[in-house]
Design a protein around this motif. Sequence first.
Motif, PDB file in Angstrom:
ATOM      1  N   LYS B  46       0.794  -1.375   0.051  1.00 39.66           N
ATOM      2  CA  LYS B  46      -0.115  -0.141  -0.101  1.00 39.66           C
ATOM      3  C   LYS B  46       0.842   1.350  -0.053  1.00 39.66           C
ATOM      4  O   LYS B  46       0.246   2.299   0.339  1.00 39.66           O
ATOM      5  CB  LYS B  46      -0.829   0.177   1.352  1.00 39.66           C
ATOM      6  N   GLY B  47       2.014   1.139  -0.314  1.00 39.74           N
ATOM      7  CA  GLY B  47       2.854   2.607  -0.314  1.00 39.74           C
ATOM      8  C   GLY B  47       3.230   3.093   1.130  1.00 39.74           C
ATOM      9  O   GLY B  47       2.609   4.224   1.373  1.00 39.74           O
ATOM     10  N   MET B  48       3.898   2.453   1.782  1.00 42.59           N
ATOM     11  CA  MET B  48       4.185   2.900   3.172  1.00 42.59           C
ATOM     12  C   MET B  48       4.793   4.201   3.188  1.00 42.59           C
ATOM     13  O   MET B  48       5.660   4.248   2.469  1.00 42.59           O
ATOM     14  CB  MET B  48       4.823   1.825   3.964  1.00 42.59           C
ATOM     15  N   ALA B  49       4.503   5.067   3.621  1.00 45.06           N
ATOM     16  CA  ALA B  49       4.871   6.497   3.697  1.00 45.06           C
ATOM     17  C   ALA B  49       6.356   6.402   4.770  1.00 45.06           C
ATOM     18  O   ALA B  49       6.329   6.155   5.692  1.00 45.06           O
ATOM     19  CB  ALA B  49       3.869   7.516   4.426  1.00 45.06           C
ATOM     20  N   LEU B  50       7.289   6.853   3.899  1.00 46.10           N
ATOM     21  CA  LEU B  50       8.673   7.008   4.714  1.00 46.10           C
ATOM     22  C   LEU B  50       9.140   8.354   4.633  1.00 46.10           C
ATOM     23  O   LEU B  50       8.888   9.394   3.994  1.00 46.10           O
ATOM     24  CB  LEU B  50       9.474   6.112   3.809  1.00 46.10           C
ATOM     25  N   SER B  51      10.121   8.477   5.693  1.00 49.96           N
ATOM     26  CA  SER B  51      10.866   9.968   5.791  1.00 49.96           C
ATOM     27  C   SER B  51      12.252   9.259   5.437  1.00 49.96           C
ATOM     28  O   SER B  51      12.851   8.207   6.048  1.00 49.96           O
ATOM     29  CB  SER B  51      10.781  10.353   7.076  1.00 49.96           C
ATOM     30  N   THR B  52      12.874  10.026   4.687  1.00 49.91           N
ATOM     31  CA  THR B  52      14.558   9.632   4.632  1.00 49.91           C
ATOM     32  C   THR B  52      15.324  11.026   4.920  1.00 49.91           C
ATOM     33  O   THR B  52      14.911  12.000   4.794  1.00 49.91           O
ATOM     34  CB  THR B  52      14.909   9.114   3.236  1.00 49.91           C
ATOM     35  N   GLY B  53      16.502  10.368   5.552  1.00 45.26           N
ATOM     36  CA  GLY B  53      17.446  11.467   6.030  1.00 45.26           C
ATOM     37  C   GLY B  53      18.915  10.741   5.484  1.00 45.26           C
ATOM     38  O   GLY B  53      19.220   9.573   5.898  1.00 45.26           O
ATOM     39  N   VAL B  54      19.760  11.825   4.966  1.00 43.58           N
ATOM     40  CA  VAL B  54      21.208  11.534   4.632  1.00 43.58           C
ATOM     41  C   VAL B  54      22.014  12.189   5.116  1.00 43.58           C
ATOM     42  O   VAL B  54      21.897  13.274   5.212  1.00 43.58           O
ATOM     43  CB  VAL B  54      21.323  11.160   3.109  1.00 43.58           C
ATOM     44  N   SER B  55      23.157  11.743   5.795  1.00 43.29           N
ATOM     45  CA  SER B  55      24.003  12.497   6.565  1.00 43.29           C
ATOM     46  C   SER B  55      25.515  12.385   5.984  1.00 43.29           C
ATOM     47  O   SER B  55      25.869  11.140   5.795  1.00 43.29           O
ATOM     48  CB  SER B  55      23.952  12.079   7.954  1.00 43.29           C
ATOM     49  N   GLU B  56      26.130  13.233   5.743  1.00 41.73           N
ATOM     50  CA  GLU B  56      27.509  13.403   5.329  1.00 41.73           C
ATOM     51  C   GLU B  56      28.457  13.047   6.531  1.00 41.73           C
ATOM     52  O   GLU B  56      28.386  13.859   7.459  1.00 41.73           O
ATOM     53  CB  GLU B  56      27.882  14.589   4.595  1.00 41.73           C
ATOM     54  N   GLN B  57      28.917  12.189   6.755  1.00 43.38           N
ATOM     55  CA  GLN B  57      29.996  11.769   7.830  1.00 43.38           C
ATOM     56  C   GLN B  57      31.366  11.277   7.284  1.00 43.38           C
ATOM     57  O   GLN B  57      32.280  10.971   8.085  1.00 43.38           O
ATOM     58  CB  GLN B  57      29.321  10.570   8.574  1.00 43.38           C
ATOM     59  N   ARG B  58      31.627  11.430   6.044  1.00 37.26           N
ATOM     60  CA  ARG B  58      32.880  11.384   5.733  1.00 37.26           C
ATOM     61  C   ARG B  58      33.987  12.228   6.214  1.00 37.26           C
ATOM     62  O   ARG B  58      34.180  13.520   6.043  1.00 37.26           O
ATOM     63  CB  ARG B  58      33.090  11.250   4.055  1.00 37.26           C
ATOM     64  N   PRO B  59      35.061  11.668   7.033  1.00 39.03           N
ATOM     65  CA  PRO B  59      35.917  12.625   7.784  1.00 39.03           C
ATOM     66  C   PRO B  59      36.586  13.419   6.737  1.00 39.03           C
ATOM     67  O   PRO B  59      36.677  14.776   7.188  1.00 39.03           O
ATOM     68  CB  PRO B  59      36.919  11.409   8.361  1.00 39.03           C
ATOM     69  N   TYR B  60      36.933  13.398   5.608  1.00 43.52           N
ATOM     70  CA  TYR B  60      38.006  13.973   4.781  1.00 43.52           C
ATOM     71  C   TYR B  60      37.042  15.113   4.273  1.00 43.52           C
ATOM     72  O   TYR B  60      37.442  16.188   3.502  1.00 43.52           O
ATOM     73  CB  TYR B  60      38.430  13.293   3.519  1.00 43.52           C
ATOM     74  N   ILE B  61      35.659  15.109   4.251  1.00 45.96           N
ATOM     75  CA  ILE B  61      34.810  16.068   4.039  1.00 45.96           C
ATOM     76  C   ILE B  61      34.755  16.922   5.065  1.00 45.96           C
ATOM     77  O   ILE B  61      34.486  18.109   5.109  1.00 45.96           O
ATOM     78  CB  ILE B  61      33.395  15.443   3.451  1.00 45.96           C
ATOM     79  N   LEU B  62      34.250  16.355   6.370  1.00 50.17           N
ATOM     80  CA  LEU B  62      33.957  16.933   7.425  1.00 50.17           C
ATOM     81  C   LEU B  62      35.092  17.756   8.055  1.00 50.17           C
ATOM     82  O   LEU B  62      35.028  19.134   8.412  1.00 50.17           O
ATOM     83  CB  LEU B  62      33.513  16.060   8.752  1.00 50.17           C
TER      84      LEU B  62
END
Lengths: 150, 216
Positions: B46-62
């Motif tokens: 039935k198309g379950m409603a989702l929230s998504t979140g993506v997090s940048e945690q690459r140390p060389y970016i941070l």
Amino acid sequence: MNRNSAHRIPLIATCLVLACLLLMSGCATDLTSTVAPGTDLEAVKTAFVERLPADDRGVEKLIAEELARMGIQAASGDAMPADQDYDILVTYRDKWMWDITMYMIELRVQILKPDTRFVMASGYTFRTSLARKSPEEMVTEVMGEIFNEK
Amino acid sequence: MKSKRQLQVSVAVLALLGLLLNGCAIGNQYTFRDENIGLPMAPAEKGMALSTGVSEQRPYILDGDKDPDFIGLQRGGFGNPFDVTTASGNAFVEDVQRVFNNMLQYGGYDVAFTTRLESLEDFIAANRDQGTTRGLFLEVRDWKTDVGMRVTLHYDLVLTVVDENGQVLATSSQQGLEAAGGASLGEEGNGETASRMLSTKLSYLFLDPEVQAALK
């Protein structure tokens, strides 16, 4: 060593480097496969090979024949019949090059779950001109690599 | 005189060769495709409603060592590294977010809310009033390809599934250092390899039985 021969060394080195590069690019090969964790390909009994729309060489038939040789009941065509169940759906992509004659330079095969198209396994073979094999042999090579058939 | 000329020609040929070899390595960009990436479990009916979140945690970016669109290295003819970036020009996590969301939608889910936040706690707080059934938080702790004679992938992805109250239901991860076959002469082939590996690793996060149970 006279002065002239000393000056020839860079020229010889250049020729050697060029020759090595030509040889390396002329007979490069690669064969790899990946199987998703928990996937049991030994349990596969039936398969459908989906023809790549751009393929007019019948590679889908070669793959189906190879699967049959491996003991898997296989069919092929433009799209998997909706009224039939298969354990796996097989897709592929072939690339060809010309070097005196046309030859298959690479073949990538994916084994999918028919209902979700999840990639259960994939394989890749790559052979440049001097290491070329026939399409039948390329298919055997990559399918053997995926199904771990030595 | 003749020898001097031979020496000059040799040096010129080697320099040209070096330029050509490095020329293939400079400024490579990869496109991450998002079409028809399958999940291992059957589509939600039935198309379950989702929230998504993506997090940048690459140390060389941070730590600012690399830009957010950095996705790996392309080696030149002498092994010298050049940065590879996203063809979209976006931060890598934006591309990941697009691929991840499209994969879920192709799998039959409805991604009703999506965000990029640093921590799971922030995601849970942001998700609280969205009215979705589940929240999926993806941390990109490492992702870079290193392309020389072969393509090598360094990756570390962590997926956490939470319910509408922020309760953690399941966690799944994919991490490692993996050879992915021979490198192509050109960014298109290597980009296809990188794109395929991203979709594969993202889909493997859903092989975890607890993740699958949480999304039924």
